[in-house]
Design a protein around this motif. Structure first.
Motif, short mmCIF file in Angstrom:
data_model
loop_
_atom_site.label_atom_id
_atom_site.label_comp_id
_atom_site.label_asym_id
_atom_site.label_seq_id
_atom_site.Cartn_x
_atom_site.Cartn_y
_atom_site.Cartn_z
N UNK A 154 0.72 -1.17 -0.04
CA UNK A 154 0.01 -0.02 0.12
C UNK A 154 0.93 1.04 0.02
N UNK A 155 0.53 2.27 -1.03
CA UNK A 155 1.49 3.49 -0.86
C UNK A 155 1.10 4.27 -2.11
N UNK A 156 2.18 5.07 -2.73
CA UNK A 156 2.28 5.78 -3.90
C UNK A 156 3.55 6.39 -3.82
N UNK A 157 3.70 7.33 -4.92
CA UNK A 157 5.03 8.10 -5.10
C UNK A 157 6.15 7.14 -5.63
N UNK A 158 7.43 7.52 -5.52
CA UNK A 158 8.45 6.63 -6.11
C UNK A 158 8.96 5.61 -5.57
N UNK A 159 8.46 5.17 -3.99
CA UNK A 159 9.16 4.29 -3.37
C UNK A 159 8.33 2.87 -3.63
N UNK A 160 7.04 3.10 -3.82
CA UNK A 160 6.08 1.79 -4.15
C UNK A 160 6.63 1.11 -5.31
N UNK A 161 7.15 1.62 -6.58
CA UNK A 161 7.43 0.86 -7.55
C UNK A 161 8.58 0.07 -7.30
N UNK A 162 9.50 0.78 -6.51
CA UNK A 162 10.85 -0.01 -6.29
C UNK A 162 10.68 -1.39 -5.70
N UNK A 163 9.94 -1.35 -4.67
CA UNK A 163 9.71 -2.65 -3.90
C UNK A 163 8.96 -3.73 -4.75
N UNK A 164 7.98 -3.19 -5.33
CA UNK A 164 7.11 -4.12 -6.40
C UNK A 164 8.10 -4.60 -7.53
N UNK B 24 2.12 0.15 -12.74
CA UNK B 24 1.75 -0.88 -14.05
C UNK B 24 3.18 -1.02 -14.46
N UNK B 25 4.09 -0.04 -14.63
CA UNK B 25 5.53 -0.34 -15.21
C UNK B 25 6.24 -1.34 -14.43
N UNK B 26 6.01 -1.19 -13.25
CA UNK B 26 7.14 -2.05 -12.25
C UNK B 26 6.72 -3.46 -12.26
N UNK B 27 5.40 -3.65 -12.54
CA UNK B 27 4.99 -4.92 -12.47
C UNK B 27 4.59 -5.77 -13.84
N UNK B 28 4.80 -4.80 -14.83
CA UNK B 28 4.56 -5.35 -16.41
C UNK B 28 5.92 -6.22 -16.69
N UNK B 29 5.37 -7.22 -17.69
CA UNK B 29 6.28 -8.23 -18.04
C UNK B 29 6.76 -8.04 -19.81
N UNK B 30 6.01 -6.82 -20.09
CA UNK B 30 6.35 -6.34 -21.45
C UNK B 30 7.95 -6.00 -21.66
N UNK B 31 8.33 -6.15 -22.80
CA UNK B 31 9.80 -5.71 -23.16
C UNK B 31 10.07 -4.39 -22.75
#
Length: 328
Positions: free
Chosen positions: A10-20, A62-69
């Protein structure tokens, strides 16, 4: 049969995608719950013009969890130059999320559609289906509305709360049912890393989210920030961060705190570039234990670009260790 652990972040900002990004590669069922109270930059402009939930934090998750190239992910993240006038400062992903929201008439359905298109490993849930406004009362008694206004005031915050942005009839902010269900079914709930008052608490200030987190049997892990933020958390210790969270929810609900104990080298931080931060968070282990917290203190520090960040791999390894300890 192996039970895939369910982790809600749970969160937001720039820290969340790093962990994800780190959790994406673990054998776990990940749900990211993202704040919808951001009103700055491209997100704020789109929110004001077409009345959508601000897309910026959702885009990054979305980008952090994406499997796209890599190229497709980079296109989604591409931000038009300031010289481009009409599109200046807008990220392509923000425009796509806003367009899909209009097409679907609903941000939640739009994000689920986009999750499939972007080959997400896990789930991305905006915490609410409607834009929310963050409100703050400062220690001097004054109040302000709007996340960017609050951040730029650089004043000590006493408390925050959220209200629906299109509030005509005084109704209460509500979470989408899927968010509550994910929290109820979680094996581990992770808060942060991220701005205490403007990324983490906006989610928890929705009454049914707070209730679900407090009643959950899952271990609640708070990843404490490495640096304090100007105005918001100046001179805060790790125990102060936890105290604010517990006070806002009315009980000691944080089970475990990750604390970085690796010193940030003097003169390394470029405070002009990272202009929202002040100094390293101080330590008060006794204060943490008094609040019933288990403390995991370690070297979680990653130095890069003259800034201090969490080392993704170390944080994720520790999260997985906690899961195994709790469930073995």
């Amino acid at each position: 049969m192996f039970h895939k652990p369910k982790i809600v972040v749970i969160g937001g900002g720039t820290g969340l995608p790093v962990v994800l990004r780190g959790l994406r590669d673990q054998n776990a069922d990940i749900t990211a719950v993202v704040t919808v109270a951001d009103d700055g930059g491209s997100s704020g402009i789109l929110r004001n013009y077409i009345n959508v939930v601000p897309p910026g934090d959702i885009r990054n998750v979305l980008v952090a969890l994406s499997e796209l190239p890599k190229l497709q992910r980079e296109i989604f993240q591409y931000r038009f130059k300031t010289t481009d006038q009409f599109l200046a400062g807008h990220a392509i992903g923000n425009l796509i999320i806003s367009a899909l929201s209009e097409m679907q008439g609903d941000i939640f359905d739009a994000v689920q559609e986009l999750s499939a298109m972007m080959e997400i490993r896990g789930h991305v849930f905006p915490v609410s289906d409607e834009p929310l406004t963050l409100n703050a009362e400062f220690t001097d008694g004054s109040t302000l509305s709007g996340e960017s206004e609050i951040t730029h005031a650089h004043k000590q915050i006493k408390r925050v709360w959220v209200t629906p942005s299109n509030d005509q009839d005084g109704h209460e902010a509500k979470a989408v049912p899927e968010v509550i269900k994910a929290i109820e079914n979680a094996d581990q709930i992770v808060l942060g890393p991220g701005s205490l008052f403007t990324s983490i608490l906006p989610n928890l200030m929705i009454h049914d989210v707070a209730k679900a987190v407090c009643e959950s049997k899952a271990e609640v892990v708070y990843i404490c920030n490495i640096m304090t933020q100007k105005g918001e958390t100046d001179h805060f210790t790790d125990a102060d961060h936890v105290r604010v969270l517990n006070q806002h929810l009315g009980k000691n609900f944080i089970d475990t705190v990750f604390v970085n104990i690796e010193p940030v080298p003097d003169n390394y931080i470029n405070f002009k570039e990272w202009n929202e931060i002040s100094q390293p968070v101080g330590h008060d282990f006794q204060g943490l234990r008094k609040q019933g917290c288990r403390v995991i203190s370690s070297n979680f520090l990653q130095l890069k670009d003259n800034g201090a960040f969490h080392d993704r791999d170390k944080v994720v390894n520790e999260l997985m260790n906690r899961l195994h300890e709790v469930h073995d």
